[in-house]
Design a protein around this motif. Structure first.
Motif, PDB file in Angstrom:
ATOM      1  N   LYS A 111     -12.515   3.369  -4.156  1.00 51.36           N
ATOM      2  CA  LYS A 111     -11.703   4.044  -3.497  1.00 51.36           C
ATOM      3  C   LYS A 111     -10.141   3.416  -3.838  1.00 51.36           C
ATOM      4  N   GLY A 112     -10.094   2.777  -5.122  1.00 54.76           N
ATOM      5  CA  GLY A 112      -8.633   2.504  -5.489  1.00 54.76           C
ATOM      6  C   GLY A 112      -8.597   1.080  -5.646  1.00 54.76           C
ATOM      7  N   ARG A 113      -7.683   0.424  -5.986  1.00 55.39           N
ATOM      8  CA  ARG A 113      -7.322  -1.105  -6.421  1.00 55.39           C
ATOM      9  C   ARG A 113      -7.202  -1.768  -5.133  1.00 55.39           C
ATOM     10  N   VAL A 114      -7.861  -2.934  -4.776  1.00 57.46           N
ATOM     11  CA  VAL A 114      -7.863  -3.695  -3.944  1.00 57.46           C
ATOM     12  C   VAL A 114      -7.305  -5.377  -4.220  1.00 57.46           C
ATOM     13  N   ILE A 115      -6.696  -5.997  -3.295  1.00 60.18           N
ATOM     14  CA  ILE A 115      -6.542  -7.293  -3.380  1.00 60.18           C
ATOM     15  C   ILE A 115      -7.579  -7.938  -2.674  1.00 60.18           C
ATOM     16  N   LYS A 435     -10.132  -7.591   2.029  1.00 61.57           N
ATOM     17  CA  LYS A 435      -9.605  -7.086   0.910  1.00 61.57           C
ATOM     18  C   LYS A 435      -8.269  -6.558   1.633  1.00 61.57           C
ATOM     19  N   TYR A 436      -7.342  -6.217   0.952  1.00 58.44           N
ATOM     20  CA  TYR A 436      -6.148  -5.185   1.436  1.00 58.44           C
ATOM     21  C   TYR A 436      -5.987  -4.289   0.213  1.00 58.44           C
ATOM     22  N   ASP A 437      -5.883  -2.948   0.531  1.00 62.57           N
ATOM     23  CA  ASP A 437      -5.538  -2.075  -0.617  1.00 62.57           C
ATOM     24  C   ASP A 437      -4.175  -2.110  -1.100  1.00 62.57           C
ATOM     25  N   LEU A 438      -3.924  -2.016  -2.602  1.00 65.47           N
ATOM     26  CA  LEU A 438      -2.829  -2.147  -3.244  1.00 65.47           C
ATOM     27  C   LEU A 438      -1.865  -1.137  -2.597  1.00 65.47           C
TER      28      LEU A 438
END
Length: 456
Positions: A111-115, A435-438
């Motif tokens: 789903k994309g990059r995450v922190i 996590k937190y999405d970039l």
């Protein structure tokens, strides 16, 4: 000043902004565990230093537990108070984490990059979206877009015991035109939201006592009253056939949903079947004349959260227990009075306890609902600004949970709050592998820049 220039600076500085967030995420500021008190202080000191580097008059303020961070910057236009919290939840169970919770990393997902780190979403990543927006304004223009008070707490995850006394003692310093709170989320991946309703919360623990000791069911069954039988009969009658709570006076102060807000909610396209289906359910269980979205955001509830009584170990033991207890919570809306409901609930229970039993109660908190005055011009200015940043138009929404600080800002500081955040439902806050999405971090910074610009 050109907003486009500020937004361009945000885009260019995203790698540095992410690394600053990583620095804060590396601090294990777990407020519930006393052994992490030095780390909570270290996180507060990090924030003071960071705010000071941007020209903010920031300082660490002592409390009986973890320090607050307060900062001020002058500016033209309105005065806003920004609230966030720097403390985080414990990481247990540690073995379920895929990496060290305090060693943040960028990960690629489907789903994309995450922190990935504890506190990435709740609340350090959210907190830093606002700070980074302010940093971009300061770097581009040499000043902040308006007068801002920063108020950062270190006890939110441990019940905020110092919050109310601190607000009362520093009310004049903290008062502003409107508060901004960044501890909420998006409606969905493409739709930003401003929370305008927060439910209150009332907790009660009931204990029914019968005989002076546990009894053999072969000797006493049928002749002696069973406290579990009494308790379950009472709890089973808490709702009527339509799903409404039957406690007398419970619905006093519950408002009808504004037709305009109802229409906006209907336009969100909330998938009720998918919402329940995602947890293995299919049929809404609450008030039958309300949609699930209304039940979550704008209607009160009564829920049984736990029952204890008798023998619950392995195997079988035929006893009539001496005691049985239950934990019951009520989510409140509108003008419902939690203290009046507590007394009404207790009276309702007492009338159903037989002569051979006694009942005791233990209170577990009582906070009223918060309803924001969306006729304040800042709300529509913020909603329009958010709509320019995200694919879908921003919506005013409710929240099923409770965020007491918004109510305290209203009752103590006489100030409405806009709750704007960029978390997603799958951020796994309070759980392993948070996590937190970039994208949430990046668009969140740009969103706050747009909002601050719109407010001036």
């Amino acid at each position: 000043m050109s907003l486009d220039a500020v937004l361009s600076r945000i885009d260019a500085d995203l790698p540095n902004a992410t690394e600053r967030l990583f620095d804060l995420l590396r601090v294990p500021s777990i407020s519930t565990d006393p052994k992490y008190a030095p780390e909570c202080r270290r996180a507060a000191e990090w924030l003071v230093q960071d705010l000071t580097s941007m020209g903010v008059d920031a300082s660490l303020r002592e409390t009986p537990k973890h320090p607050m961070v307060v900062g001020h910057v002058d500016g033209d236009g309105p005065h806003v108070l920004f609230y966030g919290h720097y403390d985080v939840q414990p990481v247990d169970p540690l073995e379920l984490w895929d990496r060290d919770p305090f060693d943040p990393a960028m990960e690629d997902t489907d789903k994309g990059r995450v922190i990935r780190a504890r506190g990435a979403s709740d609340d350090k990543g959210q907190l830093m979206t606002f700070i980074e927006a302010c940093r971009a304004f300061h770097a581009e223009t040499g000043r902040m877009p308006c007068r801002i008070t920063f108020f950062l707490e270190g006890e939110e995850e441990s019940g905020s015991p110092s919050l109310v006394p601190f607000l009362k003692e520093n009310a004049e310093e903290l008062k502003a035109d409107v508060a901004l709170i960044c501890d909420t989320g998006l409606f969905d991946a493409e739709t930003p939201a401003i929370v305008t309703m927060l439910r209150g919360l009332l907790g009660e623990e009931i204990t029914i006592t019968g005989a002076t000791k546990d009894l053999h069911s072969g000797f006493f069954g049928g002749a002696a009253m069973n406290p579990i039988r009494v308790l379950t009969r009472i709890l089973g009658g808490l709702h009527d056939e339509s799903g409404r709570v039957v406690v007398p006076g419970f619905y006093d102060g519950v408002p009808d949903l504004d037709p305009g807000l109802r229409q906006q909610w209907e336009g969100l396209g909330f998938d009720h079947a998918a919402f329940l289906g995602g947890v293995g359910l299919a049929t809404p269980a609450g008030e039958q004349d309300r949609t699930p979205l209304e039940m979550i955001w704008s209607r009160p509830t009564g829920e049984i959260n736990g029952i204890i009584g008798g023998y619950t170990g392995d195997g079988f033991k035929t006893v009539l227990p001496s005691r049985a207890s239950a934990k019951v919570s009520f989510r409140l809306v509108g003008e419902q009075d939690p203290h009046a409901i507590r007394e009404s609930f207790r009276d309702w229970v007492r009338t159903q306890v037989p002569e051979d039993c006694k009942v005791e109660f233990e209170a577990h908190g009582a906070s009223p609902a918060s309803v924001m005055a969306t006729d304040h011009p800042a709300f529509e200015q913020a909603r329009q600004a958010l709509s320019l940043e995200w694919p879908q138009e921003a919506a005013y929404v409710g929240a099923g949970g409770s965020i007491p600080v918004a109510g305290y800002f209203k009752s103590i500081l006489d100030m409405d709050a806009m709750l704007i955040g960029f978390a997603k439902e799958d951020d796994q806050i309070h759980s392993p592998n948070e996590k937190y999405d970039l994208e949430s971090f990046h668009r969140g910074i740009r969103s706050w820049a747009r909002i601050l610009d719109a407010l001036t």
